[in-house]
Design an enzyme around this catalytic site. Structure first.
Site, PDB file in Angstrom:
ATOM      1  NE  ARG D 258      -1.777   2.087   3.387  1.00  0.00           N
ATOM      2  CZ  ARG D 258      -1.533   2.081   4.702  1.00  0.00           C
ATOM      3  NH1 ARG D 258      -2.011   1.132   5.472  1.00  0.00           N
ATOM      4  NH2 ARG D 258      -0.790   3.024   5.235  1.00  0.00           N
ATOM      5  CG  HIS D 262      -6.122   2.649   6.255  1.00  0.00           C
ATOM      6  ND1 HIS D 262      -6.293   1.355   5.826  1.00  0.00           N
ATOM      7  CD2 HIS D 262      -7.280   2.998   6.874  1.00  0.00           C
ATOM      8  CE1 HIS D 262      -7.513   0.936   6.189  1.00  0.00           C
ATOM      9  NE2 HIS D 262      -8.121   1.924   6.817  1.00  0.00           N
ATOM     10  CE1 TYR D 271       1.215   3.355   8.564  1.00  0.00           C
ATOM     11  CE2 TYR D 271      -0.105   4.884   9.840  1.00  0.00           C
ATOM     12  CZ  TYR D 271       0.083   4.145   8.709  1.00  0.00           C
ATOM     13  OH  TYR D 271      -0.835   4.193   7.697  1.00  0.00           O
TER      14      TYR D 271
HETATM   15  C1  LIG Z   1     -14.055  -5.477  11.935  1.00  0.00           C
HETATM   16  C2  LIG Z   1     -13.350  -4.226  11.636  1.00  0.00           C
HETATM   17  N1  LIG Z   1     -12.451  -3.758  12.504  1.00  0.00           N
HETATM   18  C3  LIG Z   1     -11.794  -2.605  12.259  1.00  0.00           C
HETATM   19  C4  LIG Z   1     -12.041  -1.890  11.120  1.00  0.00           C
HETATM   20  C5  LIG Z   1     -11.285  -0.595  10.843  1.00  0.00           C
HETATM   21  N2  LIG Z   1     -10.353  -0.836   9.741  1.00  0.00           N
HETATM   22  C6  LIG Z   1     -10.686  -0.573   8.468  1.00  0.00           C
HETATM   23  S1  LIG Z   1      -9.533  -1.104   7.400  1.00  0.00           S
HETATM   24  C7  LIG Z   1      -8.534  -1.664   8.623  1.00  0.00           C
HETATM   25  C8  LIG Z   1      -7.247  -2.301   8.277  1.00  0.00           C
HETATM   26  C9  LIG Z   1      -7.418  -3.385   7.276  1.00  0.00           C
HETATM   27  O1  LIG Z   1      -6.184  -3.928   6.954  1.00  0.00           O
HETATM   28  P1  LIG Z   1      -6.055  -4.991   5.788  1.00  0.00           P
HETATM   29  O2  LIG Z   1      -6.997  -6.123   6.046  1.00  0.00           O
HETATM   30  O3  LIG Z   1      -4.633  -5.329   5.664  1.00  0.00           O
HETATM   31  O4  LIG Z   1      -6.593  -4.258   4.495  1.00  0.00           O
HETATM   32  P2  LIG Z   1      -5.979  -2.948   3.794  1.00  0.00           P
HETATM   33  O5  LIG Z   1      -6.581  -1.774   4.484  1.00  0.00           O
HETATM   34  O6  LIG Z   1      -4.507  -3.002   3.931  1.00  0.00           O
HETATM   35  O7  LIG Z   1      -6.426  -3.031   2.390  1.00  0.00           O
HETATM   36  C10 LIG Z   1      -9.121  -1.443   9.854  1.00  0.00           C
HETATM   37  C11 LIG Z   1      -8.521  -1.808  11.162  1.00  0.00           C
HETATM   38  C12 LIG Z   1     -12.996  -2.414  10.240  1.00  0.00           C
HETATM   39  N3  LIG Z   1     -13.321  -1.778   9.088  1.00  0.00           N
HETATM   40  N4  LIG Z   1     -13.628  -3.582  10.518  1.00  0.00           N
END
Ligand SMILES: Cc1ncc(C[n+]2csc(CCOP(=O)(O)OP(=O)(O)O)c2C)c(N)n1
Ligand SMILES: Cc1ncc(C[n+]2csc(CCOP(=O)(O)OP(=O)(O)O)c2C)c(N)n1
Ligand SMILES: [Mg+2]
Ligand SMILES: [Mg+2]
Lengths: 326, 369, 326, 369
Positions: D258, D262, D271
């Site tokens: 990425r 985010h 970070y």
């Molecule tokens: C159940 C849940 N917990 C927390 C969040 C907040 N949140 C949104 S995206 C994210 C990180 C996701 O990481 P990843 O699965 O690696 O996907 P990426 O964002 O890197 O595409 C978080 C903690 C959420 N959307 N759903």
């Protein structure tokens, strides 16, 4: 005293309690280096290190479940769930364990844990980021459900929640996080959990609100004073559960009229319990039906329409007038 | 750059020491003191006899539904025996033998099986968590305890139990992942008894073994013959040592079998054959361990005989004591308001008052009517 | 017509709907060979095979989540959660997806799914096996919450639930499973979801109940007739949400008095909403405060004490008298 | 009987075809028609330009928060390209390029990013599920769809996307386990972009790779260079073929990065280091694929030039159209009552009426005031 936003005030509560008590551990997704997606835990990892501030993997059930184990050991974990809309993953851990360990062990294990989560609408967020589902937790015996309405009481209530021997769900209105500043004393200030507070005195009608709804309710009270010459007593619940209705009862026995205001959807929402309690405790004093000004029985709409969903000053004023003219 | 097989770096092993044909791999035999071996045998026998007695009591309506443990005693005791008292045990709901070893009394079990809240009471310094009914939900608790034990710079470890069915739950996954990420001193003991109520292992998961699930967490795993107390003991002792040394968690799969019904409310004839059960009965851990101990000269038929008598007596006394206490406990109707919160909020005081009135009115009415 | 227990009646509903509609799929833990731990799905796998009756691995979130996918495809999954106390694992799938897919896709995907779960006390069960937490689902817009009170309406409501285009949480009182038999017609019978029913007419007081509480409520009504000469109108809610208060309002406008009865714990429970609605719709007709006879605000006690927790005929009668003498 | 290492029977592989130094393993190169290659390149470019444009719009306050996808285009498009239109796609929230390929319009994305419920509308036969915000929660949906597709005896398959962080959630575990047990035609595409907001992969899990988590489910797994469209394509094509043939699910781990924040609410400087980001920018999948196509003679600088102009125009038109529509959509205030249930229950009709009055009163007041 410094003027602080609610984010800063909560941060101060965490920092001071961590300084005083090494049992206090902050944990959750992105609470470390990132300081939390709303920056509520900013600076804590720098001050207390990775041993006191845990960036967890992405799993809310384990966050709550691990906190249950830490609390059983005698620590005082303070978990952040990134948005209250993701706290459902923790539901079984909270309902089946956090709420029950004291009783199950007849007092051997206490669950001194706090689960903080931002709730509510008003910040142009994505789906699942704007709900007000505090009634779920309020209907769960064994849990406490607290919602502050501003920086100063957020700080004082969070201190109480952290020190509380029982599990506290602590919802923070993200709309309030940076909406305004208040003087927050550096020295210790603790507000008892379980006690509503009169924030504006009045004799004609009682307005009951909490969290982000307190400010529009106060505005509505001013408007009722100015335009209608009505003295509205405004009560800030602060604790949703265990709900102490003493103050509400006294007020409504005096005013004979009440409006309950919340962002949560209407049916089976927190307002229903307040109405039911007041019917039980102040029925013969009531001069009009108690009105509820709430979110509609919908999932809160995405942000292009959420302003119609969230109770407005106007809706509160109209409901109050309806009650008075009834 | 071509297609490569990825090397799995986790150690995933199988261990049997004393097999079902009484063959012993002496090179792996643990050096357990004779006294300890006798204590283990006694506890195994006690658990077996007590389990049988509970079944009688249940059939007579003297206790509620309960989950028999028969056949899993070695997998319980081998695991907890190498723990210190200051270590933590986090049970599921089918670890009666392990609970006995860790100090739970027979009376307490009888009273708990009669639906008494008060049976939850424990010593203020107890390091056994109460039973957890929601499958797998206790796993993250063990991780939290282990994190705390490490935070407090003790060398205590935490052992948690769960079944084969539990490995399908999200809590299993999240718990093991957290444990590995935080490298906390916890031992995950899976009691693979081949059934989750009516669901056989091969419909629970398609993985060849349960222990290989450790690969997902970068954690070592060891599968043992769960009916071989020695193998369970050795695997547990190693895992405990690793945890104590700060080297993180281990997954232990004890391959065993639920020879009885799931709970007394269950009828296994609906979903499995008797032959399968008989096959496993032949691998019963109790006689296997008994023969080993006799062979070793640690036990004699005489000692066994007097142990049996002692145990029968102990159980009888426990049942009698429990049944004496229960009417007293039953009369403590208002105690349901205790321990929900540390302090009773005002409206709960009012509700307690309501119940008190309710009860006194009922007493009056029955006195009058 | 055959006399059937509620278990048999629900089994018949499942069987007949499966015969009529190959979109209907039964799934859950032990629903196949074992026929469900309460034998509700007995014989279905023999008749319909493993393709229509799925014994799933032990994971409630996946059961609900997989059902969401099946419903999105156009199937009509009927999930069994072994005890409602384990439905919390499915909470996020139900709140975040089942309740929302129709709206999220503006009608493209409908969530015609049913989640059946035994609820309530009275069968000497273990911890987590006796709760009544229907208010959680009732407070979730997008879900429907149905609780039958006997074999015949259980069958007719389950048929409606299976055919409903929206997700239905269907709680079955395990205390009623084998408590009594009723005539249940072999031919199709469907009861509309969302409509309470008057099960006993009366002019003096309205008693509102559902599920396992209907029978003690009817007994209380008889007692009030016999001993006090009071005509109690008894309403069986059948659907908790969406709650239609039309009938309740009519009745209370007539009687001026009401008692709401439920096994669920009191605060923020279903009774509160009924009180609030009646205050909104029948305030000027009320001659006394509406009483609630409910479980206490405790986790339901283990079985040695549960009989004091669950509303009894006596408690209902007393509350009714209090209302009348108020 | 001694201690044995347990053999893991699942195939867990790594695949790269066109590496970051433009080295091609010709023996593995897929035979994709020139036309298809050009379509893929165009979509990749469109996604990249549109992502950049969305960031501008967000910074100007013309759309809400959104998650940029830059750097993950190959891992999106390589995966969905071998799907048929009748196959299903179950996205998470960061698969914009895949959504474009599967037919979602630019306007729709802009409108959705302005918080309009109405943007959820889709063709009655759409086989793309809407975005799922709760991390990993969509995984079981894919399993349910796949089960249904198999039940209906079609040979359609289902592909679902999720991130590295998602692998920690219980839903990931439960979903993959169900898929393997039921042997349904689903392809699990993990976008390992190394970060879950601020949490780096190595704090998300201790397992050496994400793909090895397939071992827990008795499922084959393949890790690919996610910035190598060819490798992603080949792995997806194989997994799809396996699923279509009835041979069950596959886990694909696309190793990518990425490179942006985010979401637009995030500040990655808090970070992670810039060097890390720069290192990954050098592995950008877009120029890598472009050079490959030029080398192959499928593209020329001229064609690329005119594509760029075309795309710029397409985006401009989409933004304009979206901004035209939104005031109309915004005026449909009562539409929030649509589609909660198939029919509006009585009390919701009353609430809709309340809102209508509220709105007309407000209009009056503003007219008067
Ligand atoms: C159940 C849940 N917990 C927390 C969040 C907040 N949140 C949104 S995206 C994210 C990180 C996701 O990481 P990843 O699965 O690696 O996907 P990426 O964002 O890197 O595409 C978080 C903690 C959420 N959307 N759903
Ligand atoms: C979350 C949850 N779902 C369902 C149940 C009902 N239930 C109790 S035990 C059991 C099977 C457990 O199987 P396993 O984990 O193998 O343990 P075993 O019973 O074999 O010891 C089930 C489904 C439960 N207690 N908790
Ligand atoms: Mg088992
Ligand atoms: Mg990621």
């Amino acid at each position: 005293m410094a003027k602080m936003t609610m984010v800063q005030a909560i941060n101060m509560a965490l920092r001071q309690e961590m300084e005083k008590d090494d049992r206090v551990i902050v944990m959750g997704e992105d609470v470390g280096l990132d300081g939390g997606v709303f920056r509520v835990t900013e600076g804590l990892i720098e001050q207390f290190g990775e041993q006191r501030v845990l960036d967890t993997p992405l799993a809310e059930s384990a966050i709550a479940g691990m906190a249950v184990g830490m609390a059983a050991y005698g620590l005082r974990p303070v978990c952040e769930i990134q948005f209250s809309g993701f706290a459902y993953h923790s539901f079984h851990q909270l309902e089946s364990h956090a709420a029950r360990f004291r009783r199950r062990s007849q007092g051997r294990f206490q669950m001194s844990l706090v689960l903080r989560a931002p709730y509510g609408g008003g910040v142009r967020a994505l789906e699942h980021h704007s709900e007000s589902r505090e009634a779920y937790w309020a209907h769960t015996p064994g849990l406490k459900m607290v919602i502050p309405s501003g920086p100063r009481n957020a700080r004082a209530l969070l201190v109480a929640a952290i020190r509380d021997p029982d599990p506290v769900i602590f919802y923070e209105s993200k709309a309030l996080y940076r909406a305004f500043r208040e003087e927050v004393p550096e020295e210790e200030e603790v507000l008892p959990i379980g006690r509503p507070r009169i924030v504006r005195a009045g004799d004609d009608i009682t307005l009951i609100a909490y969290g982000a709804m307190l400010r529009p309710t106060l505005e509505a009270a001013e408007e009722l004073q100015k335009r209608d010459g009505l003295g509205a007593e405004v009560i800030d619940l602060l604790t949703i559960s265990p709900l102490d209705d003493t103050l509400l009862t006294e007020s409504v026995r005096k005013t004979g009229r009440a409006v309950v205001i919340h962002e949560a959807s209407r049916s089976f929402g927190p307002g229903a319990e307040i109405v039911a309690r007041l019917v039980e405790s102040a029925f013969y004093y009531l001069e009009a039906p108690i009105e509820r000004v709430t979110g509609y029985d919908l999932i809160i709409p995405l942000f292009s329409q959420e302003q119609n969903y969230i109770p407005s000053v106007r809706r509160i004023v109209r409901a109050a007038r309806k009650t008075v003219n009834a | 750059m071509p297609r490569n097989t990825i090397e799995i770096s986790e150690t995933i092993e199988h261990l049997t020491i004393l097999n079902e044909n009484d063959e012993l791999d002496a090179s792996l035999e643990p050096d357990i003191a004779a006294d300890e071996l006798r204590r283990l045998y006694r506890c195994m026998l006690l658990a077996r006899r007590f389990d049988e007695r509970l079944l009688d009591l249940q059939r007579q309506g003297r206790i509620g539904t309960f989950p028999p443990i028969q056949g899993q005693e070695a997998a319980h005791l081998g695991a907890v025996a190498p723990l210190r008292p200051s270590d933590w045990m986090v049970p599921s709901f089918r670890e009666m033998a392990a609970e006995l070893w860790r100090g739970r009394s027979l009376e307490n079990i009888i009273i708990a099986n009669n639906g008494f809240e008060q049976a939850g009471a424990m010593h203020a310094d107890s390091r056994n968590l109460p039973m957890a009914v929601p499958v797998a939900s206790q796993i993250p608790h063990a991780v939290g305890l282990a994190w705390a034990a490490k935070y407090r710079q003790t060398d205590d470890v935490v052992m948690t139990f769960f079944g084969d069915g539990a490995t399908s739950e999200g809590d299993f996954h999240e718990g093991l992942n957290f444990a590995a990420v935080f490298q906390v001193p916890v031992i995950f003991v899976c009691q693979n008894n081949h059934w989750a109520i009516s669901v056989p292992l091969k419909r629970q998961t398609r993985s060849g073994t349960l222990v290989q699930k450790a690969v997902a967490y970068g954690m070592p795993g060891i599968q043992v013959d769960g009916n071989d107390l020695l193998a369970v003991y050795v695997a547990a002792r190693e895992a405990i040592a690793r945890a104590r040394a700060g080297d993180g968690p281990t997954l232990i799969e004890c391959v065993t079998y639920r020879v009885m019904m799931h709970t007394t409310a269950d009828d296994p004839k609906r979903y499995r054959t008797d032959e399968e059960v008989q096959q496993w009965r032949r691998r019963d851990p109790l006689p296997r361990f008994e023969r080993y101990l006799i062979g070793k000269g640690v036990l004699t038929p005489d000692v066994i005989g007097s142990l049996k008598a002692e145990i029968a007596q102990e159980i009888q006394v426990a049942v009698a004591r429990a049944e004496e206490q229960m009417p007293v406990l039953r009369a403590q109707s208002l105690s349901v308001f205790d321990h929900l919160y540390a302090d009773l909020p005002p409206y709960l005081k009012a509700q307690k008052q309501m119940l008190a009135e309710e009860l006194s009115l009922s007493d009056e009415e029955s006195a009058n009517g």
